[in-house]
Design an enzyme around this catalytic site. Sequence first.
Site, short mmCIF file in Angstrom:
data_model
loop_
_atom_site.label_atom_id
_atom_site.label_comp_id
_atom_site.label_asym_id
_atom_site.label_seq_id
_atom_site.Cartn_x
_atom_site.Cartn_y
_atom_site.Cartn_z
N CYS A 1 0.83 -1.21 0.00
CA CYS A 1 0.00 0.00 0.00
C CYS A 1 0.86 1.26 0.00
O CYS A 1 2.02 1.24 0.40
CB CYS A 1 -0.87 0.01 1.24
SG CYS A 1 -1.81 -1.49 1.45
N ARG B 1 4.96 0.23 -6.11
CA ARG B 1 4.93 -0.64 -4.93
C ARG B 1 3.95 -1.79 -5.09
O ARG B 1 3.98 -2.74 -4.33
CB ARG B 1 4.56 0.18 -3.69
CG ARG B 1 5.60 1.23 -3.34
CD ARG B 1 5.06 2.17 -2.30
NE ARG B 1 4.85 1.49 -1.04
CZ ARG B 1 5.64 1.56 0.00
NH1 ARG B 1 6.74 2.28 -0.08
NH2 ARG B 1 5.38 0.94 1.12
N TRP C 1 -3.06 -2.69 -1.46
CA TRP C 1 -2.65 -4.03 -1.87
C TRP C 1 -3.36 -4.96 -0.89
O TRP C 1 -3.02 -5.00 0.29
CB TRP C 1 -1.13 -4.14 -1.76
CG TRP C 1 -0.54 -5.37 -2.37
CD1 TRP C 1 -0.27 -5.60 -3.69
CD2 TRP C 1 -0.09 -6.54 -1.67
NE1 TRP C 1 0.31 -6.82 -3.85
CE2 TRP C 1 0.43 -7.43 -2.64
CE3 TRP C 1 -0.08 -6.93 -0.34
CZ2 TRP C 1 0.95 -8.67 -2.32
CZ3 TRP C 1 0.44 -8.18 -0.01
CH2 TRP C 1 0.95 -9.03 -1.00
N ASN D 1 -1.55 1.84 6.01
CA ASN D 1 -0.62 0.81 5.52
C ASN D 1 -0.29 -0.09 6.70
O ASN D 1 -0.06 0.42 7.80
CB ASN D 1 0.70 1.43 5.05
CG ASN D 1 0.59 2.08 3.70
OD1 ASN D 1 -0.49 2.17 3.13
ND2 ASN D 1 1.71 2.55 3.19
N GLY D 2 -0.21 -1.38 6.47
CA GLY D 2 0.15 -2.29 7.55
C GLY D 2 -0.97 -3.28 7.81
O GLY D 2 -1.88 -3.44 6.99
N GLU E 1 19.24 -16.41 -8.06
CA GLU E 1 18.80 -15.07 -8.45
C GLU E 1 18.27 -15.07 -9.89
O GLU E 1 17.24 -14.45 -10.19
CB GLU E 1 19.97 -14.08 -8.29
CG GLU E 1 19.67 -12.65 -8.68
CD GLU E 1 18.54 -12.00 -7.89
OE1 GLU E 1 18.03 -12.60 -6.93
OE2 GLU E 1 18.13 -10.90 -8.28
N LYS F 1 14.46 -13.96 -10.83
CA LYS F 1 14.25 -12.85 -11.76
C LYS F 1 13.32 -13.28 -12.89
O LYS F 1 12.38 -12.57 -13.24
CB LYS F 1 15.62 -12.45 -12.32
CG LYS F 1 15.90 -11.04 -12.61
CD LYS F 1 16.24 -10.14 -11.47
CE LYS F 1 15.32 -10.17 -10.31
NZ LYS F 1 15.78 -9.61 -9.10
N GLU G 1 9.59 -14.05 -11.62
CA GLU G 1 8.77 -12.94 -11.12
C GLU G 1 8.26 -12.02 -12.22
O GLU G 1 7.19 -11.46 -12.09
CB GLU G 1 9.47 -12.16 -9.99
CG GLU G 1 10.64 -11.29 -10.38
CD GLU G 1 11.18 -10.48 -9.19
OE1 GLU G 1 12.39 -10.23 -9.16
OE2 GLU G 1 10.40 -10.08 -8.31
N HIS H 1 19.58 -36.56 -8.21
CA HIS H 1 18.91 -37.14 -7.03
C HIS H 1 17.40 -37.00 -7.12
O HIS H 1 16.71 -37.08 -6.12
CB HIS H 1 19.47 -36.50 -5.75
CG HIS H 1 20.92 -36.79 -5.56
ND1 HIS H 1 21.38 -38.01 -5.13
CD2 HIS H 1 22.02 -36.03 -5.80
CE1 HIS H 1 22.70 -37.99 -5.10
NE2 HIS H 1 23.11 -36.81 -5.50
N LYS I 1 6.78 -3.95 -4.39
CA LYS I 1 8.20 -3.60 -4.31
C LYS I 1 8.73 -3.79 -2.90
O LYS I 1 9.83 -4.28 -2.70
CB LYS I 1 8.39 -2.15 -4.77
CG LYS I 1 9.82 -1.66 -4.71
CD LYS I 1 10.70 -2.44 -5.68
CE LYS I 1 12.16 -2.02 -5.62
NZ LYS I 1 13.02 -3.05 -6.25
O1 M6R Z 1 13.51 -4.40 0.09
P1 M6R Z 1 14.14 -5.76 0.31
O2 M6R Z 1 15.48 -5.86 -0.30
O3 M6R Z 1 14.16 -6.15 1.76
O4 M6R Z 1 13.20 -6.77 -0.44
C1 M6R Z 1 13.41 -8.15 -0.37
C2 M6R Z 1 12.64 -8.90 -1.43
O5 M6R Z 1 11.27 -8.63 -1.30
C3 M6R Z 1 13.09 -8.51 -2.84
O6 M6R Z 1 14.44 -8.73 -3.04
C4 M6R Z 1 12.27 -9.31 -3.89
O7 M6R Z 1 12.61 -10.65 -3.83
C5 M6R Z 1 12.51 -8.74 -5.29
N1 M6R Z 1 11.26 -8.50 -5.93
C6 M6R Z 1 13.27 -9.61 -6.19
O8 M6R Z 1 13.46 -9.01 -7.43
#
Ligand code: M6R
Length: 628
Positions: free
Chosen positions: A2, A27, A77, A103-104, A501, A505, A508, A524, A623
């Site tokens: 949010c 976000r 959100w 928010n929260g 990673e 990437k 997502e 395995h 985000k």
């Molecule tokens: O703001 P942060 O680095 O703590 O966020 C952690 C993860 O939410 C963040 O790295 C997420 O996995 C990304 N969307 C990956 O691209």
Amino acid sequence: MCGIVGYVGVKQAAPILLDGLQKLEYRGYDSAGIAVRDAQAEHIEVVKAKGRLKNLMDMTDAGRAVRGSCGIGHTRWATHGEPSTLNAHPHYSREKRVVVVHNGIIENYQELRAKLTRKGYAFETQTDTETVALLLDCYYAEAAEKGLSPRERALFAIRNMMIRVRGSYALGILFGDQPGALYAARKDSPLIVGRCDGELRGHMIASDVPAVLNYTRSVVYIDNLEIACLTQDELRLYNVDCEEIEKPFTEIKWDAAAAEKGGYEHFMMKEISEQPRAVRDTLSPRIHEEEDGSRSVDLSELGLTDDDLRAVSRVTLIGCGSAYHVGVVGRAVIERLSRVPCEVDLASEFRYRDPMLEENALVIVISQSGETADSLAALRLCKERGVRTLAIVNVVGSSIAREADATLYTWAGPEISVATTKAYSTQLAALYLLAVKLSSVRGTLDAAREQQLLADMLALPDQIEQILADKERVQWFANKMSACRDVFFIGRGLDYAISLEGSLKLKEISYIHSEAYAAGELKHGTISLIEDGVLVVALATQPDLFEKVVSNMVEVRSRGAYLFGLTLCGQYAIEDAANFTVYVPRTDPLFATSLAVIPLQLLAYYISCARGLDVDKPRNLAKSVTVE
Ligand code: M6R
């Protein structure tokens, strides 16, 4: 997650709120709303819409149709209750006596809801936030009976609400009978207040800096259990006991343009391209050159002495998502160089294993946003246990940065795209610095090796530039593979960390099923999934493991896999097993992640573009994940 914006001042509020909300779109959200009133009138107009902010813009003629110079806005959100116009914020009590954006998460909302229902309150939405609006209404009515002034009534209500509510919140609040006043309160969810000068004269609240950058650079960070009261000309801050407190304004150094696309089609590509600059900015000021030409790492900004670093008996790295993946690399690099035992954990798991933390442990929390709820909670647990904490954070002034004992900032600049790229790269750079520093003070590194490592580190930005110059090759491959259904990323040692990673990437932003596998683990069980046409991205940057990875590549190729091989220049034998190959410049194998990750970011980006997806705002993602 949010987003919150609020404004009270001389200008019309709605266009400012909508513009601020637009800056927070990255976000992630599913509905939006604003509440606006004239600074003299009691009537508060609330407009809400499901879906993109554009719907709210259309309904309000970009804000022009909603008149008034005081208001609050929100992008939601969904957590409690489906995404819908009804559940969108702002939420309010009867006759809009209290209107809130939040928010929260309110953890005890069901219990509070039951109590308020018994008192005769009726709920219209499924949200936890409505509970806050009605609880405030209840205490505000109680305050009125005590004959308090309007501000005292508001503070009484907010304070009592803060005491009753469990969970996290950043709140923007309007009271129906207080035109021209805007209140805010915070616990565990970021909140800033900004001061606008000149023709914008007034004050703003926001959950995140980009929302206010067009209007002010002068902000106060609201801390936990603090309350702000804003009018056009005045900002007053209080603690939870309603005692007035003083806090300094901080000047935001970000350039507003840094949070714009700057000619790129997507923030993600802009941020990928900014990596040479971001890594350089993170490394260079911390590597000092002596008169004799030798270099050393200077981390005096952390306030840790060499003795402190020598005393570290164990390092624990914590993060979520990509930040966790950085930790996996960090573990290998720190252990190899400094010989300090090192472990890495997901922040969302860490607390639940009742971690054993030694007296001389150093816990490093890695986070771009500095607001990730699980990472923040893990940090707090470590602090409660009296363990020294260090944060690697990008957002200046964020909660993790402020609460950790020491902070090593990554100078990536604002990262807007949900998929992290430049923050990941700068986090790696920060960990390399720490690893070399730790090793140097502990005497586990000889002088020549230290100099070579620092030279290799400083060469990384130009090498990343070199890889980016050849991005069209990856684009060609991505276009060819954009329809694939399953992708495996494999590697051993650090290459497995890079695989994690690369796989995240891809999934997502392209919504393609992908998995990262330690190459040696395939046989395995997982190798049974390999069949004709499955794409396998094989990472083979580590010379000591190169032949073993090539063997694993041959194993999957003989079962029908299509192989993308990624290695360092010179390791040409990879072509024996790969259908398509990308070489990155040579560096110390410990730093290979910084280079190998670039083609993987490009692969994910171009596949997402080829599939016509929303690269910067992938479905279901936010985000900054400020809820656990
Ligand atoms: O703001 P942060 O680095 O703590 O966020 C952690 C993860 O939410 C963040 O790295 C997420 O996995 C990304 N969307 C990956 O691209």
